[in-house]
Write an enzyme that holds these catalytic residues in place. Sequence first.
Site, PDB file in Angstrom:
ATOM      1  N   CYS A  26       0.864  -1.178   0.000  1.00 39.88           N
ATOM      2  CA  CYS A  26       0.000   0.000   0.000  1.00 39.88           C
ATOM      3  C   CYS A  26       0.897   1.222   0.000  1.00 39.88           C
ATOM      4  CB  CYS A  26      -0.899   0.001   1.239  1.00 39.88           C
ATOM      5  SG  CYS A  26      -1.810   1.548   1.484  1.00 39.88           S
ATOM      6  N   CYS A 145      -0.787   3.775  -6.413  1.00 39.59           N
ATOM      7  CA  CYS A 145      -1.776   3.145  -5.541  1.00 39.59           C
ATOM      8  C   CYS A 145      -2.059   1.761  -6.096  1.00 39.59           C
ATOM      9  CB  CYS A 145      -3.064   3.973  -5.484  1.00 39.59           C
ATOM     10  SG  CYS A 145      -4.402   3.172  -4.549  1.00 39.59           S
TER      11      CYS A 145
END
Length: 227
Positions: A26, A145
């Site tokens: 992440c 992302c």
Amino acid sequence: EVVYEFTLQAVSKLFELGCPLVILACNTASAKALRTIQQINLPVIDATRRVLGVIRPTAECIGEITRSRHVGILATAGTIKSESYLLEIHKLSPDIVVTGEACPMWVSLVENNEYQSEGADYFVKQHINRLLDKDPMIDTIILGCTHYPLLLDKIRQFTPGHIRIIAQGEYVAESLKDYLSRHPEMNAKCTQNGSCLFYTTEAEEKFVESASSFLNQQIDVKRISLE
């Protein structure tokens, strides 16, 4: 602080489950929590374990990819505000101009399975145009992302053809392969059987629906508590 606290809880749980090496898959967690966990928490928890992120591997490869030396970052607001990509890229290639654009709606489009809908077109085109308006010389865009690769078809649709789009997966995987080859002591601690176990802190049904979109397969998941 909230991102850091949740990330540390997740890392601690994975350590409890026996993982010697954890990847923060992440960008926001890598930007907001990784350095503190590495420098402050790991020496206390277990100095022999390791936690790695996804920003550094991407930054390491970008200098060999861009020709104009102008790079764009499409990411969450948290990742953009942290300036983590700017800092990491400039450590390795200080001449590269880095421009960021926060895309707060994109994660929702993916998690609500709307990333292939016509309604997604507006939000994808809007942020790409904003990024290129900030710097028309960009020739490489990093999808900062892990959700965004599901929007890749639409991103390509609204991005000029000469611009290269970098999804992180392959670069992070190659970086991990290189890391394990340089650290045989860590490689020896990792099982080599390729099994996958999935855990979630939310409802299993919701996680399965989202994860199946990412992995293109049905998965089994177990709900756990981090408290």
